[in-house]
Design an enzyme around this catalytic site. Structure first.
Site, short mmCIF file in Angstrom:
data_model
loop_
_atom_site.label_atom_id
_atom_site.label_comp_id
_atom_site.label_asym_id
_atom_site.label_seq_id
_atom_site.Cartn_x
_atom_site.Cartn_y
_atom_site.Cartn_z
N ARG A 12 1.19 16.69 -24.26
CA ARG A 12 0.10 16.75 -23.38
C ARG A 12 0.41 16.89 -21.72
O ARG A 12 -0.30 17.19 -21.07
CB ARG A 12 -0.78 15.32 -23.38
CG ARG A 12 -1.53 15.51 -24.76
CD ARG A 12 -2.35 14.20 -24.94
NE ARG A 12 -1.15 13.44 -25.82
CZ ARG A 12 -1.09 12.10 -25.99
NH1 ARG A 12 -2.02 11.37 -25.53
NH2 ARG A 12 0.10 11.58 -26.95
N GLU A 46 9.72 1.39 -30.22
CA GLU A 46 9.32 0.22 -30.83
C GLU A 46 10.27 0.05 -31.95
O GLU A 46 11.01 -0.95 -32.36
CB GLU A 46 8.08 0.18 -31.07
CG GLU A 46 7.57 -1.49 -31.46
CD GLU A 46 6.12 -1.48 -31.41
OE1 GLU A 46 5.31 -0.69 -31.11
OE2 GLU A 46 5.69 -2.62 -31.73
P1 AMP Z 1 6.02 5.74 -23.30
O1 AMP Z 1 7.38 6.25 -23.55
O2 AMP Z 1 6.04 3.94 -24.15
O3 AMP Z 1 5.89 5.17 -21.76
O4 AMP Z 1 5.03 6.16 -23.91
C1 AMP Z 1 4.25 7.35 -23.36
C2 AMP Z 1 4.23 8.39 -24.33
O5 AMP Z 1 3.67 8.34 -25.29
C3 AMP Z 1 2.99 9.45 -23.71
O6 AMP Z 1 3.63 10.81 -23.88
C4 AMP Z 1 2.03 9.22 -24.06
O7 AMP Z 1 1.14 10.36 -24.41
C5 AMP Z 1 2.35 8.51 -25.55
N1 AMP Z 1 1.28 7.27 -25.51
C6 AMP Z 1 2.02 5.91 -25.58
N2 AMP Z 1 0.85 4.94 -25.61
C7 AMP Z 1 -0.27 5.73 -25.79
C8 AMP Z 1 -1.57 5.38 -25.79
N3 AMP Z 1 -1.90 4.04 -25.99
N4 AMP Z 1 -2.65 6.12 -25.89
C9 AMP Z 1 -2.20 7.62 -25.74
N5 AMP Z 1 -1.07 7.88 -25.77
C10 AMP Z 1 0.08 6.96 -25.69
#
Ligand code: AMP
Length: 177
Positions: free
Chosen positions: A60, A97
């Site tokens: 995205r 995770e």
């Molecule tokens: P992080 O690495 O944990 O910061 O996760 C970020 C990535 O995961 C981004 O590319 C987001 O598009 C996706 N992502 C994580 N959590 C969500 C959520 N609750 N809703 C939509 N996309 C998420």
């Protein structure tokens, strides 16, 4: 009057797994006014920042990153999941995770010393953005900032990015996961 961008983002409970509230921006991207305003608001702070490249994170981050790059008169560079880019890459593993994931960027995508803006739709734990920052530092990019549509502050990603000495901001905050 400014649009309420929240009204264009759809929340899907328990996707992709139980307990997650998935923030779906496809509904925002499909609404021309809301998409346009999102790109304008993400670009505005960097109009005078002399950004050479907008770097977007798969998938995205490509949609908004391409549009921001055009708005800023900058180039666009993709960061992709492992194995997708055809030329020589730098790669970075990061913790999920459960397990790990790897992202990559073309080694020659960015001239050393260039000013770059990192973008993605959402920051949660900050793992993906932190791994992206590490890739950008390995190719000696000068990271102007990281910008997101949505921050989930309870997961601490924004704080993690700021600890890496990168300025970070988001248009919206949602509580919880
Ligand atoms: P992080 O690495 O944990 O910061 O996760 C970020 C990535 O995961 C981004 O590319 C987001 O598009 C996706 N992502 C994580 N959590 C969500 C959520 N609750 N809703 C939509 N996309 C998420």
């Amino acid at each position: 009057m400014a649009l309420e961008l929240e009204n264009y983002i759809r929340t899907i409970p328990d996707y992709p797994k139980p307990g997650i509230l998935f923030r779906d921006i496809t509904t925002l991207l499909a609404a021309p006014d809301a998409f346009g305003e999102t790109i304008a608001r993400l670009s505005e702070p960097f109009r005078e920042a002399d950004v050479s490249y907008v770097v977007g994170i798969e998938a995205r981050g490509f949609t908004i990153g391409g549009a921001i790059a055009v708005a800023l008169g900058a180039g666009f560079v993709p960061i992709r999941k492992a194995g997708k880019l055809p030329a020589d890459t730098v790669s970075q593993e990061y913790e999920l995770e459960y397990g790990t994931d790897t992202i990559e960027m073309h080694t020659d995508a960015i001239r050393p010393g260039s000013r770059v803006l990192l973008v993605d739709d959402l920051i949660a734990t900050g793992g993906t953005a932190a791994a992206s920052i590490s890739l950008l530092r390995r190719v000696e990019a000068d990271i102007v900032a990281a910008a997101f549509i949505i921050d989930l502050p309870d997961l601490g990603g924004m704080a993690k990015i700021r600890e890496l000495d990168v300025e970070a901001s988001a248009l919206l905050e949602y509580p919880g996961h």
